[in-house]
Design a protein around this motif. Structure first.
Motif, PDB file in Angstrom:
ATOM      1  N   PRO A 363     -40.170 -81.635 -55.381  1.00 32.51           N
ATOM      2  CA  PRO A 363     -40.016 -83.450 -55.833  1.00 32.51           C
ATOM      3  C   PRO A 363     -38.544 -83.653 -55.024  1.00 32.51           C
ATOM      4  N   CYS A 364     -37.827 -83.916 -54.546  1.00 32.23           N
ATOM      5  CA  CYS A 364     -36.487 -83.971 -54.206  1.00 32.23           C
ATOM      6  C   CYS A 364     -36.400 -85.733 -52.765  1.00 32.23           C
ATOM      7  N   ASN A 365     -35.312 -85.974 -53.282  1.00 31.28           N
ATOM      8  CA  ASN A 365     -34.844 -87.352 -52.475  1.00 31.28           C
ATOM      9  C   ASN A 365     -33.901 -86.755 -51.484  1.00 31.28           C
ATOM     10  N   LEU A 366     -34.067 -87.652 -50.050  1.00 31.50           N
ATOM     11  CA  LEU A 366     -33.797 -86.956 -48.916  1.00 31.50           C
ATOM     12  C   LEU A 366     -32.719 -87.664 -47.882  1.00 31.50           C
ATOM     13  N   ILE A 367     -31.430 -87.926 -49.101  1.00 29.95           N
ATOM     14  CA  ILE A 367     -30.559 -88.944 -48.310  1.00 29.95           C
ATOM     15  C   ILE A 367     -30.060 -88.589 -46.980  1.00 29.95           C
ATOM     16  N   ILE A 368     -30.584 -90.120 -45.988  1.00 26.55           N
ATOM     17  CA  ILE A 368     -29.897 -89.977 -44.844  1.00 26.55           C
ATOM     18  C   ILE A 368     -28.486 -90.870 -44.998  1.00 26.55           C
ATOM     19  N   ASN A 369     -27.234 -90.425 -44.273  1.00 25.81           N
ATOM     20  CA  ASN A 369     -26.529 -91.382 -44.019  1.00 25.81           C
ATOM     21  C   ASN A 369     -26.459 -92.030 -42.828  1.00 25.81           C
ATOM     22  N   ASP A 370     -25.376 -92.802 -42.439  1.00 26.43           N
ATOM     23  CA  ASP A 370     -25.546 -93.360 -41.057  1.00 26.43           C
ATOM     24  C   ASP A 370     -24.939 -92.490 -40.504  1.00 26.43           C
ATOM     25  N   ALA A 371     -25.065 -91.540 -39.825  1.00 28.84           N
ATOM     26  CA  ALA A 371     -23.600 -90.975 -38.734  1.00 28.84           C
ATOM     27  C   ALA A 371     -24.021 -90.938 -37.343  1.00 28.84           C
TER      28      ALA A 371
END
Ligand code: SF4
Length: 449
Positions: A363-371
């Motif tokens: 279980p994890c959180n994938l944090i997607i940046n505005d790139a």
């Protein structure tokens, strides 16, 4: 002949109201002339002006819709010859080949294979969208029954191939609700076939013994008022099929010859009968040059994986980065106590990384940046995936407030950011992850001990 911006401007409402998104009617007219915007975006053109402009400003290639409901597909509608000029709009569709000369067992096996290839790649469903049913002189099963069986395959567009008018009528009787393609008109039967197709409301495939006869037959069908057509590039030879696909497309786009402006069908199953590898090569060739439909004997994963990848590359908009929405993506039931990983919003990166994370089962959180939709190293080099942009993004999104676990894994390729991130994001433990997504499964499992 294509209209100039000034011709369109003369008939424009000249209100300069900007409702079309252009600053002036002149700017709008110029854009319509270049094909960058549709005339219908302005609600104020008079009926007379529309009537005289619509035909001349219509795209050089018709958009033909086939199938119904979720299975509906658009074919054609292209405005350029090369992807770098502007986006291609209707991707090539692939059809699996069935024939009434096959026995029941073979047909059932082939139908099972039609359904076997079905997967997602960068948010797009990849599957065999069409089923082509051919009538042969030495039929072993009833053609109409076979058409009925093929029409029952859910979510696929049916292509009926027969030059026999009565058989076409009977086949459409059991399948017309699915809006199939009737591929059967030629110089000898086009009037009767056109009547059958028009009555059933379906698109008509047209073939000829050579390119000249094909052109004349299409022109004759247009004279009858049928413009719901598909160009069959023929079964004579690969060379001729290629010449027809390219010359018709060039004549439509470059010369504005609307008689050539219809989607095309290439039958690789016949052109390279029995040679699976040549069919795969032809499917690739005609995906680039200019098959709207390519028929293959069958589609398996070995053919589909590179072929659909190629199609996705050819038919995505080169002016729009393939990106996903920035934000927090919970994976494997990740919650506020789960570890965080961060990467960029380039769609391919997201789908590869999230796929590996799912595979890990952690279980994890994938944090997607505005790139800006760029890959990790490109966005880092462009300053769009830096310690400043990441820390700013975390602050704006209040990631620390939403997630209690303040362990953050960054891509190994930007390990250089670790020190700066620790300085700019106090309270976060910055962990350098692997360089390649494929190493994430082992990495996360090792972290868990
Ligand atoms: Fe002119 Fe029509 Fe555009 Fe208004 S919406 S600026 S009238 S072209």
């Amino acid at each position: 002949m294509a209209l100039k911006g000034l011709d369109i401007f003369k008939l424009s409402p000249k209100k300069n109201c900007k409702e079309c998104g252009c600053p002036t009617c002149m700017a709008f007219s110029m854009k319509v002339a270049s094909g960058a915007i549709e005339l219908s975006k302005c609600p104020y053109f008079s009926a007379d002006a529309l009537a005289s402009l619509s035909e001349a400003t219509a795209p050089p290639m018709k958009t033909i819709k086939v199938g119904t409901g979720d299975a509906e597909q658009s074919l054609g509608g292209e405005t350029v010859l090369f992807r770098h000029e502007k986006t291609f709009v209707s991707k090539t569709r692939y059809a699996a080949h069935l024939c009434d000369s096959m026995d029941e067992a073979t047909i059932d096996e082939k139908i099972a294979k039609v359904k076997a290839v079905d997967y997602d790649r960068i948010g797009e469903r990849m599957y065999t969208e069409m089923v082509y049913v051919n009538h042969s002189e030495d039929a072993k099963v009833d053609f109409v029954e076979l058409v009925k069986k093929a029409a029952d395959i859910e979510g696929r567009v049916l292509i009926i191939d027969t030059k026999d008018v009565e058989l076409a009528k009977a086949a459409l009787e059991v399948s017309k609700d699915k809006k199939p393609i009737l591929n059967g008109a030629d110089a000898s039967n086009y009037e009767a076939m056109s009547a059958v197709a028009t009555e059933a409301g379906v698109a008509l495939g047209v073939s000829g013994k050579d390119i000249n006869e094909l052109y004349d037959t299409v022109a004759a069908l247009e004279k009858l008022g049928n413009k719901n057509l598909i160009i069959d590039c023929g079964k004579n030879s690969i060379k001729e099929a290629y010449a027809i696909a390219v010359q018709f497309r060039r004549a439509a786009i470059k010369d504005g010859n609307r008689t050539c402006g219809y989607p095309s069908l290439v039958n690789a199953a016949v052109l390279a009968h029995g040679d699976k590898h040549l069919q795969a090569a032809l499917a690739s060739l005609f995906t680039m040059k200019y098959g709207s439909i390519v028929v293959v004997e069958e589609m398996d994963y070995a053919t589909a994986l590179p072929l659909y990848g190629l199609r996705q590359n050819v038919f995505t908009d080169p002016q729009k980065p393939m990106k996903v929405e920035p934000g927090i993506y919970s994976i494997n039931g990740g919650d506020e106590n789960s570890i965080c990983l961060t990467t960029v919003d380039f769609a391919l990166t997201y789908f590869v990384v999230s796929g590996e994370l799912e595979r890990s089962g952690v279980p994890c959180n994938l944090i997607i940046n505005d790139a800006g939709g760029l890959s990790v190293l490109t966005s880092w080099a462009a300053g769009k995936f830096s310690s400043t942009s990441i820390s700013k993004f975390f602050e704006e999104q209040d990631i620390a407030g939403k997630i209690k676990n303040h362990k953050l894994v960054i891509p190994g390729k930007v390990a250089v950011l670790k020190g700066d991130l620790e300085a700019k994001m106090p309270g976060w433990e910055i962990i350098v992850g692997p360089r390649e997504a494929v190493q994430l499964v082992k990495f996360l499992k090792d972290m868990q001990g």
